[in-house]
Design an enzyme around this catalytic site. Structure first.
Site, short mmCIF file in Angstrom:
data_model
loop_
_atom_site.label_atom_id
_atom_site.label_comp_id
_atom_site.label_asym_id
_atom_site.label_seq_id
_atom_site.Cartn_x
_atom_site.Cartn_y
_atom_site.Cartn_z
N GLU A 1 52.25 -22.83 -39.02
CA GLU A 1 53.32 -22.87 -40.02
C GLU A 1 53.70 -24.32 -40.33
O GLU A 1 53.89 -24.69 -41.49
CB GLU A 1 54.54 -22.12 -39.48
N ASP B 1 53.02 -25.82 -44.19
CA ASP B 1 54.13 -26.31 -45.02
C ASP B 1 53.73 -27.63 -45.68
O ASP B 1 54.03 -27.87 -46.86
CB ASP B 1 55.37 -26.48 -44.15
N ASP C 1 57.13 -17.77 -43.10
CA ASP C 1 56.42 -18.47 -42.02
C ASP C 1 54.94 -18.06 -41.99
O ASP C 1 54.05 -18.90 -41.83
CB ASP C 1 57.05 -18.16 -40.66
N GLU D 1 52.92 -19.70 -44.84
CA GLU D 1 52.60 -21.10 -44.54
C GLU D 1 51.50 -21.19 -43.49
O GLU D 1 50.59 -22.03 -43.60
CB GLU D 1 53.86 -21.82 -44.06
#
Length: 220
Positions: free
Chosen positions: A37, A41, A110, A113
């Site tokens: 995650e 991102d 989450d 990502e």
């Protein structure tokens, strides 16, 4: 997992990366998707930033930043995850499953990502870029119209009418530590207010500002 990979449109050389990306920390095992995650991102931010620069070569940083924020926020990632039906593929503990974890914004965001990171580590930047542009493309096109900062707009509305800037009051925090939900009220000096809830205080404030702006629409 095979169905999830098919919906993503990526043939994994290392399928264990997808398993990791779709494993929630509540599984309490040796792997979970938190590290992926973190990476996903950053990959998402890079690809979206490049796409926005390409889309509008005349836009200033002050115009691009809110568009980027709107496109990479957890809620947008969760929307894409829902479209890809990632919720049904999530591996999570029983208590999280029973509490509706497969539909929670924070968990879906989450996971999205983490999936981006899994594709990036499996095939490099180009497959990750293709995945992002395929599922964010329409949102990128709409970003100049939809990325208006609600908090700024509400503050400008208040100041134009001689009111002090709006206040934001924390109302509630619910949910587990790894997937909290914040509730916030946006309040004007004259007492008018509206509430908003989201996976972060910042997003909840934006939701509250949007709701209050909507209630004020049409007023002189």
């Amino acid at each position: 997992m095979a169905e999830a990979a098919a919906r993503l449109g990526h043939d994994f050389i290392r399928p264990e990366l997808l398993i990791e990306a779709l494993t929630h920390p509540s599984m309490m095992g040796e792997i979970d998707n938190q590290r992926l995650e973190f990476l996903g991102d950053r990959v998402l931010g890079l690809v979206i930033a490049e796409a926005l620069l390409e889309q509008d070569r005349a836009a200033a940083e002050g115009q691009l930043a809110p568009r980027l924020n709107a496109l990479v926020r957890k809620e947008t990632c969760a929307e894409v995850a829902a479209e890809l039906e990632l919720g049904v593929a999530l591996r999570m503990g029983r208590s999280e499953t029973l509490s509706g974890g497969r539909r929670k914004t924070a968990l879906l965001g989450d996971a999205m990502e983490a999936v981006i990171a899994a594709v990036y580590l499996d095939g490099g930047l180009e497959p990750a870029r293709a995945l992002i542009l395929r599922h964010w493309g329409a949102r990128i096109e709409a970003a100049p119209r939809q990325a208006r900062d609600a908090k700024t707009a509400l503050q400008e509305w208040a100041q134009a009418r001689g009111l002090r800037p709006p206040a934001y009051d924390d109302l509630d925090r619910s949910g587990p530590d790894h997937a909290p939900i914040f509730s916030v009220a946006a309040r004007l000096e004259d007492g008018r207010a509206a509430e908003g809830s989201a996976a972060s205080k910042r997003a909840a404030q934006q939701r509250a500002a949007e709701a209050l702006l909507a209630s004020l629409e049409g007023e002189p």
